[in-house]
Motif scaffolding. Structure first.
Motif, mmCIF file in Angstrom:
data_model
loop_
_atom_site.group_PDB
_atom_site.id
_atom_site.type_symbol
_atom_site.label_atom_id
_atom_site.label_comp_id
_atom_site.label_asym_id
_atom_site.label_seq_id
_atom_site.Cartn_x
_atom_site.Cartn_y
_atom_site.Cartn_z
ATOM 1 N N ALA A 59 32.145 44.493 35.098
ATOM 2 C CA ALA A 59 33.343 44.922 34.393
ATOM 3 C C ALA A 59 33.495 44.190 33.081
ATOM 4 O O ALA A 59 33.178 43.038 32.966
ATOM 5 C CB ALA A 59 34.562 44.668 35.252
ATOM 6 N N GLN A 60 34.017 44.903 32.089
ATOM 7 C CA GLN A 60 34.317 44.284 30.801
ATOM 8 C C GLN A 60 35.811 44.036 30.766
ATOM 9 O O GLN A 60 36.579 44.974 30.634
ATOM 10 C CB GLN A 60 33.938 45.204 29.640
ATOM 11 N N GLU A 183 28.539 36.575 48.435
ATOM 12 C CA GLU A 183 28.826 37.918 48.928
ATOM 13 C C GLU A 183 29.276 38.863 47.804
ATOM 14 O O GLU A 183 28.973 40.055 47.834
ATOM 15 C CB GLU A 183 29.891 37.859 50.022
ATOM 16 N N PHE A 184 29.980 38.346 46.815
ATOM 17 C CA PHE A 184 30.319 39.178 45.652
ATOM 18 C C PHE A 184 29.051 39.579 44.912
ATOM 19 O O PHE A 184 28.926 40.715 44.440
ATOM 20 C CB PHE A 184 31.272 38.434 44.707
ATOM 21 N N ALA A 185 28.098 38.647 44.801
ATOM 22 C CA ALA A 185 26.834 38.981 44.134
ATOM 23 C C ALA A 185 26.052 40.022 44.920
ATOM 24 O O ALA A 185 25.285 40.801 44.338
ATOM 25 C CB ALA A 185 25.999 37.715 43.963
ATOM 26 N N THR A 193 32.893 37.286 38.272
ATOM 27 C CA THR A 193 33.649 36.318 39.066
ATOM 28 C C THR A 193 33.488 34.929 38.476
ATOM 29 O O THR A 193 32.495 34.634 37.804
ATOM 30 C CB THR A 193 33.165 36.302 40.528
ATOM 31 N N VAL A 194 34.465 34.095 38.724
ATOM 32 C CA VAL A 194 34.387 32.713 38.275
ATOM 33 C C VAL A 194 34.984 31.835 39.366
ATOM 34 O O VAL A 194 35.997 32.192 39.986
ATOM 35 C CB VAL A 194 35.142 32.507 36.935
ATOM 36 N N VAL A 195 34.332 30.717 39.634
ATOM 37 C CA VAL A 195 34.830 29.743 40.603
ATOM 38 C C VAL A 195 35.569 28.656 39.840
ATOM 39 O O VAL A 195 35.000 28.012 38.945
ATOM 40 C CB VAL A 195 33.676 29.141 41.429
ATOM 41 N N ILE A 196 36.829 28.438 40.188
ATOM 42 C CA ILE A 196 37.633 27.433 39.512
ATOM 43 C C ILE A 196 37.257 26.060 40.060
ATOM 44 O O ILE A 196 37.376 25.791 41.257
ATOM 45 C CB ILE A 196 39.140 27.694 39.731
ATOM 46 N N ARG A 197 36.792 25.194 39.185
ATOM 47 C CA ARG A 197 36.377 23.846 39.598
ATOM 48 C C ARG A 197 36.416 22.923 38.382
ATOM 49 O O ARG A 197 36.602 23.358 37.252
ATOM 50 C CB ARG A 197 34.971 23.868 40.194
ATOM 51 N N ALA A 212 36.682 37.421 33.500
ATOM 52 C CA ALA A 212 36.361 37.532 34.923
ATOM 53 C C ALA A 212 37.493 38.243 35.656
ATOM 54 O O ALA A 212 38.651 37.834 35.576
ATOM 55 C CB ALA A 212 36.129 36.157 35.524
ATOM 56 N N ILE A 213 37.146 39.299 36.365
ATOM 57 C CA ILE A 213 38.150 40.023 37.145
ATOM 58 C C ILE A 213 38.595 39.184 38.339
ATOM 59 O O ILE A 213 39.776 39.142 38.674
ATOM 60 C CB ILE A 213 37.587 41.378 37.611
ATOM 61 N N VAL A 214 37.647 38.511 38.995
ATOM 62 C CA VAL A 214 37.942 37.761 40.217
ATOM 63 C C VAL A 214 37.822 36.270 39.952
ATOM 64 O O VAL A 214 36.803 35.797 39.439
ATOM 65 C CB VAL A 214 36.986 38.163 41.360
ATOM 66 N N LYS A 215 38.860 35.535 40.313
ATOM 67 C CA LYS A 215 38.846 34.077 40.253
ATOM 68 C C LYS A 215 38.917 33.546 41.676
ATOM 69 O O LYS A 215 39.800 33.927 42.444
ATOM 70 C CB LYS A 215 40.012 33.547 39.411
ATOM 71 N N ILE A 216 37.965 32.665 42.015
ATOM 72 C CA ILE A 216 37.866 32.114 43.362
ATOM 73 C C ILE A 216 38.292 30.648 43.329
ATOM 74 O O ILE A 216 37.796 29.862 42.514
ATOM 75 C CB ILE A 216 36.428 32.237 43.907
#
Length: 365
Positions: A59-60, A183-185, A193-197, A212-216
């Motif tokens: 997604a853009q 699993e998203f991949a 997606t992006v992992v917040i860290r 990023a549409i999804v933030k984990i």
């Protein structure tokens, strides 16, 4: 005087009103193309779906989600099955009822949006997707191992493709962060997606990223960034809680922060919505639909009120959908450190056995 003149003179004396009362009418026939009618067979039993996982959506930002390239092993649900969306029973507006009534089956939506899968979803998994897609508040309470992760990811993928969500927050225990990322991949590779860290400055920058549409994020991190997440300018289209029993205690700090996050949709994933008492379910619904359930309600009242928002399947219940047990050997490459440890253990073990001479027995090997 000719006949033509007589006719003309006969109409000369008529008033303008008389002339207007005789309009010229043109009639013609329109040939309409034949209507194509598609029919589906619906069984009397309602099925509900299980889970698998795969990558797809590229997604853009929030507006444009281009179709993704899918490998030759990608699959789509088998033709012939029609899984209808399952709207809540409490829909009041006729507009909302018609919206779901006129929606095509889930399998058709997958075709229209060109959604392919690494593995063909089981029928009960498709039912779970149809359940989540139609609800702004939902609890997916399938027994462990039935694919809650796949069902949630596929529903998010479909919502993103149809531009119904552009910002998703997924909260899970810290050990499961990498699993969700993997699993998203697998099930939705085209979804950014992006992992917040990281430290506070890095995390604030990551929270503000719009690509990023999804933030984990994990539950502990939510407590650290609670002030930002509960601010007026932060809002998500969807918030998903994995292992949602983590917020069952309504007096906990985690519950307070999660409940204060602004959102349009809220889903809870848990295999144990009631661990100790019915208060656990009230705590989860306090996040989904604040004030909808009360600890003063008895078990029957809680069941009646929450039943339309909870979907739970057990392995015994969907046994007919599951394949026989499969055994597969997989080759795993050792890392450099693992190879060194293996080599040292082998060499030292051989030397020790040689030094023992004739005293060596099978128990020493």
């Amino acid at each position: 005087m000719s006949d033509r003149d007589v006719q003309h003179d006969g109409t000369r004396g008529e008033s303008a009103e008389s002339k207007l009362s005789r309009p010229k009418v043109l009639s013609f026939r329109v040939g309409l193309p034949p209507v194509k009618v598609a029919s589906c067979f619906f069984s009397n039993e309602s099925a509900h779906a299980k889970g698998s996982e795969k990558p797809y959506l590229q997604a853009q930002a929030a507006r444009s989600v281009p179709p993704a390239h899918v490998g030759s092993n990608a699959r789509r649900p088998a033709a012939g099955r029609c899984t209808r969306l399952r709207p809540p029973r409490d829909l009041v507006r006729l507009e909302d009822r018609l919206l779901f009534l006129l929606q095509p089956p889930l399998e058709r939506l997958f075709q229209v949006e060109r959604l392919d899968f690494p593995f063909e979803p089981f029928p009960y998994q498709l039912d779970g997707i149809a359940f989540l897609y139609a609800r702004h508040a939902a609890v997916l309470a399938d027994e462990m191992g039935l694919g809650k992760t796949m069902q949630a990811i596929t529903t998010i993928r479909l919502l993103a493709r149809r531009r119904e969500v552009a910002s998703v927050l997924l909260v899970c225990p810290k050990p499961l962060v990498t699993n969700w990322q993997r699993e998203f991949a697998l099930w939705a590779p085209e979804i950014p997606t992006v992992v917040i860290r990281g430290g506070p400055v890095r995390r604030r920058w990551m929270w503000q990223q719009r690509g990023a549409i999804v933030k984990i994020a994990n539950y502990e991190l939510l407590l650290r960034d609670g002030d930002y997440l509960t601010s007026d300018d932060v809002r998500f289209d969807l918030v998903v809680l994995d292992e949602a029993q983590r917020i069952k205690n309504r007096r906990s700090s985690t519950h307070s922060v999660v409940r204060a996050i602004e959102r349009s949709r809220a889903w809870a994933l848990t295999g144990t919505p009631v661990e100790n008492s019915t208060d656990d379910l009230v705590g989860i619904f306090d996040f989904l639909m604040p004030g909808y359930l009360s600890t003063e309600m008895n078990v029957h009242q809680l069941g009646e009120a929450s039943g339309d928002f909870i979907l739970r399947r057990t392995k015994d219940g969907v046994l007919s959908d599951l394949p026989p047990k499969l055994h597969r050997d997989a080759r795993i490459q050792l890392t450099a450190q693992q190879w060194e440890t293996y080599r040292r253990a082998e060499d030292e073990g051989v030397l020790q056995l040689e030094s023992m001479g004739e005293e060596v027995t099978i128990h020493h090997v």
